[in-house]
Design a protein around this motif. Structure first.
Motif, mmCIF file in Angstrom:
data_model
loop_
_atom_site.group_PDB
_atom_site.id
_atom_site.type_symbol
_atom_site.label_atom_id
_atom_site.label_comp_id
_atom_site.label_asym_id
_atom_site.label_seq_id
_atom_site.Cartn_x
_atom_site.Cartn_y
_atom_site.Cartn_z
ATOM 1 N N ALA A 31 10.979 -1.326 -5.782
ATOM 2 C CA ALA A 31 11.866 -1.917 -6.788
ATOM 3 C C ALA A 31 11.153 -3.036 -7.545
ATOM 4 C CB ALA A 31 13.134 -2.449 -6.127
ATOM 5 N N VAL A 32 10.386 -3.846 -6.834
ATOM 6 C CA VAL A 32 9.627 -4.929 -7.475
ATOM 7 C C VAL A 32 8.579 -4.353 -8.421
ATOM 8 C CG1 VAL A 32 7.969 -6.791 -7.055
ATOM 9 C CG2 VAL A 32 10.015 -6.594 -5.630
ATOM 10 N N MET A 33 7.847 -3.337 -7.958
ATOM 11 C CA MET A 33 6.849 -2.704 -8.823
ATOM 12 C C MET A 33 7.495 -2.099 -10.059
ATOM 13 S SD MET A 33 4.292 -0.742 -6.163
ATOM 14 C CE MET A 33 3.070 -1.648 -5.205
ATOM 15 N N GLY A 34 8.645 -1.475 -9.872
ATOM 16 C CA GLY A 34 9.349 -0.907 -11.013
ATOM 17 C C GLY A 34 9.774 -1.971 -11.994
ATOM 18 N N ALA A 35 10.270 -3.092 -11.487
ATOM 19 C CA ALA A 35 10.698 -4.182 -12.365
ATOM 20 C C ALA A 35 9.517 -4.758 -13.140
ATOM 21 C CB ALA A 35 11.371 -5.281 -11.532
ATOM 22 N N LEU A 50 -4.311 5.443 -0.234
ATOM 23 C CA LEU A 50 -3.450 4.263 -0.144
ATOM 24 C C LEU A 50 -2.431 4.405 0.979
ATOM 25 C CD1 LEU A 50 -2.715 3.491 -3.921
ATOM 26 C CD2 LEU A 50 -4.196 2.215 -2.363
ATOM 27 N N TYR A 51 -1.894 5.606 1.123
ATOM 28 C CA TYR A 51 -0.920 5.851 2.184
ATOM 29 C C TYR A 51 -1.560 5.652 3.552
ATOM 30 C CZ TYR A 51 3.412 7.842 4.006
ATOM 31 O OH TYR A 51 4.616 8.010 4.626
ATOM 32 N N ALA A 52 -2.830 6.058 3.664
ATOM 33 C CA ALA A 52 -3.552 5.892 4.923
ATOM 34 C C ALA A 52 -3.750 4.418 5.253
ATOM 35 C CB ALA A 52 -4.902 6.610 4.835
ATOM 36 N N ILE A 53 -4.108 3.615 4.248
ATOM 37 C CA ILE A 53 -4.266 2.174 4.485
ATOM 38 C C ILE A 53 -2.948 1.577 4.962
ATOM 39 C CG2 ILE A 53 -4.791 -0.041 3.398
ATOM 40 C CD1 ILE A 53 -6.622 1.462 1.472
ATOM 41 N N GLY A 54 -1.839 2.010 4.344
ATOM 42 C CA GLY A 54 -0.537 1.534 4.773
ATOM 43 C C GLY A 54 -0.224 1.951 6.198
ATOM 44 N N ALA A 55 -0.642 3.174 6.586
ATOM 45 C CA ALA A 55 -0.405 3.640 7.948
ATOM 46 C C ALA A 55 -1.184 2.805 8.956
ATOM 47 C CB ALA A 55 -0.784 5.119 8.071
ATOM 48 N N VAL A 56 -2.444 2.499 8.632
ATOM 49 C CA VAL A 56 -3.254 1.656 9.511
ATOM 50 C C VAL A 56 -2.652 0.248 9.591
ATOM 51 C CG1 VAL A 56 -5.520 0.605 9.832
ATOM 52 C CG2 VAL A 56 -5.351 2.988 9.097
ATOM 53 N N ALA A 57 -2.211 -0.264 8.457
ATOM 54 C CA ALA A 57 -1.596 -1.593 8.431
ATOM 55 C C ALA A 57 -0.306 -1.626 9.235
ATOM 56 C CB ALA A 57 -1.324 -2.014 6.979
ATOM 57 N N PHE A 91 0.828 -1.210 0.000
ATOM 58 C CA PHE A 91 0.000 0.000 0.000
ATOM 59 C C PHE A 91 0.861 1.258 0.000
ATOM 60 C CE2 PHE A 91 -3.040 -3.095 1.834
ATOM 61 C CZ PHE A 91 -4.080 -2.906 0.935
ATOM 62 N N GLN A 92 1.894 1.279 0.848
ATOM 63 C CA GLN A 92 2.750 2.457 0.924
ATOM 64 C C GLN A 92 3.484 2.692 -0.398
ATOM 65 O OE1 GLN A 92 3.925 4.084 4.563
ATOM 66 N NE2 GLN A 92 1.736 3.909 4.255
ATOM 67 N N ALA A 93 3.995 1.621 -0.981
ATOM 68 C CA ALA A 93 4.706 1.760 -2.251
ATOM 69 C C ALA A 93 3.754 2.166 -3.364
ATOM 70 C CB ALA A 93 5.407 0.446 -2.603
ATOM 71 N N GLY A 94 2.539 1.629 -3.344
ATOM 72 C CA GLY A 94 1.545 2.028 -4.337
ATOM 73 C C GLY A 94 1.243 3.508 -4.252
ATOM 74 N N ALA A 95 1.166 4.028 -3.033
ATOM 75 C CA ALA A 95 0.922 5.464 -2.851
ATOM 76 C C ALA A 95 2.065 6.289 -3.440
ATOM 77 C CB ALA A 95 0.754 5.781 -1.363
ATOM 78 N N MET A 96 3.309 5.857 -3.194
ATOM 79 C CA MET A 96 4.454 6.607 -3.693
ATOM 80 C C MET A 96 4.614 6.468 -5.208
ATOM 81 S SD MET A 96 5.908 8.403 -1.389
ATOM 82 C CE MET A 96 4.247 8.733 -0.804
ATOM 83 N N LEU A 97 4.233 5.318 -5.737
ATOM 84 C CA LEU A 97 4.256 5.145 -7.188
ATOM 85 C C LEU A 97 3.327 6.158 -7.846
ATOM 86 C CD1 LEU A 97 5.568 2.967 -9.178
ATOM 87 C CD2 LEU A 97 3.285 1.963 -9.241
ATOM 88 N N MET A 98 2.153 6.323 -7.251
ATOM 89 C CA MET A 98 1.180 7.278 -7.770
ATOM 90 C C MET A 98 1.651 8.717 -7.536
ATOM 91 S SD MET A 98 -2.876 6.997 -7.064
ATOM 92 C CE MET A 98 -2.758 5.282 -7.535
ATOM 93 N N TYR A 99 2.247 8.960 -6.380
ATOM 94 C CA TYR A 99 2.739 10.291 -6.034
ATOM 95 C C TYR A 99 3.772 10.771 -7.049
ATOM 96 C CZ TYR A 99 5.500 13.756 -3.382
ATOM 97 O OH TYR A 99 6.193 14.873 -2.983
ATOM 98 N N PHE A 100 4.785 9.960 -7.312
ATOM 99 C CA PHE A 100 5.833 10.368 -8.241
ATOM 100 C C PHE A 100 5.333 10.400 -9.680
ATOM 101 C CE2 PHE A 100 8.567 9.272 -4.650
ATOM 102 C CZ PHE A 100 9.458 10.334 -4.671
#
Length: 310
Positions: free
Chosen positions: A189-193, A160-167, A78-87
């Motif tokens: 890195a996995v998402m990027g690959a 998504l970042y919020a879900i990651g924070a709760v998790a 969830f956290q990585a998904g949020a940052m993927l969308m952010y960037f």
């Protein structure tokens, strides 16, 4: 009493310094968007960050073995998904808009806590949610006659970042900061690959192709800017973690909103991105809402807790 005041001041200084580092380095992303790829960026940056953390672990500064691998992986997703969308949004939207959208995260955390975890939320914090989302709309300024879904993606990143924070709290209690950081960058890195290997890779020139490209020229300038962004992220998060170690989470969280100021300032200096008065007012409302939630809650801040990373 004096020692407590000194620690509180140092905590605030660390938090503000961390936000200053992130606000500056996130403004370097346009140097990457012109020729690089979102997927390439996260793959290379993630590998760099994990390699650096592995060196620290070998030198005895921490361990990288999680207690519950799948819990850390789920939270990192969830956290990585949020940052993927952010960037990804940084290639299309002003950085002030993107950061403001991400900073709606505490509003989503509050709603998740109340609706799905059965926690009591008083009128002050529900009022803060309304004020915060009103501020977000003031920043985004959607035009009903010409709605652009991309403008709302920063809000989705905040969700998504919020879900990651709760998790982080529900699944990852007892995990070290180094493990959580490595899990986050490793997941990116996995998402990027995956993006590099599976997406068709449309050939679109300029920043518009940042998301659709799968790989760009990995020459000297590209290596430099990705390394600068990776280093800035690690420094910024490290300072923020230290701030949370020194001060009370609810008070430290308020200083995180200085990222809105730093990001907007450097966007103006580097890219001549001007923030309209209405958007500034919206940012102020988002910051006010987050401050109310942080100060009225008995729990630590969930906007960017020590385990959370960028």
């Amino acid at each position: 009493m004096q020692e407590a005041a000194v620690k509180s001041g140092l905590a605030a200084l660390c938090a503000v310094s961390g936000m200053a580092a992130l606000g500056l380095t996130d403004n370097f992303v346009p140097f990457i968007t012109e020729r690089g790829s979102l997927w390439q960026f996260h793959f290379v940056r993630g590998v760099m960050a994990v390699a650096f953390l592995m060196v620290l672990a070998v030198l005895g500064f921490g361990i990288l073995r999680p207690r519950r691998f799948w819990a850390v992986a789920g939270r990192s997703l969830f956290q990585a998904g949020a940052m993927l969308m952010y960037f990804g949004c940084l290639a299309f939207l002003p950085i002030g808009v993107v950061v403001a959208g991400l900073f709606t995260s505490p509003l989503f955390v509050l709603m998740i806590s109340a609706l799905f975890q059965g926690k009591r939320v008083g009128p002050w914090r529900w009022g803060a949610v309304v004020v915060g989302f009103a501020g977000a709309l003031m920043v985004i300024r959607p035009d009903p006659s010409d709605l652009d879904p991309i403008a709302f993606l920063p809000l989705l990143a905040g969700g998504l970042y919020a879900i990651g924070a709760v998790a982080t709290r529900a699944w990852c209690e007892g995990e070290s900061t180094m493990v959580m950081t490595a899990g986050f960058f490793g997941m990116l890195a996995v998402m990027g690959a995956i993006g590099v290997l599976l997406l068709p890779g449309a050939e679109v020139t300029g920043a518009e192709g940042f998301v659709s490209r799968t790989w760009g020229p990995l020459d000297g300038p590209m290596w430099f800017w990705i390394a600068v962004q990776a280093a800035g992220s690690l420094v910024g998060i490290g300072l923020l973690v230290r701030g949370y170690q020194l001060g009370e989470a609810g008070h430290v969280a308020i200083f995180e909103y200085s990222l809105l100021i730093f990001a907007s300032f450097w966007a103006y200096v580097l890219w001549d991105q001007q923030v309209p008065p209405l958007a500034f007012a919206g940012m102020a409302l988002i910051a006010l809402a987050g401050a109310v939630i942080a100060l009225r809650s008995d729990e630590p801040s969930t906007l960017r807790a020590p385990e959370a990373v960028e």
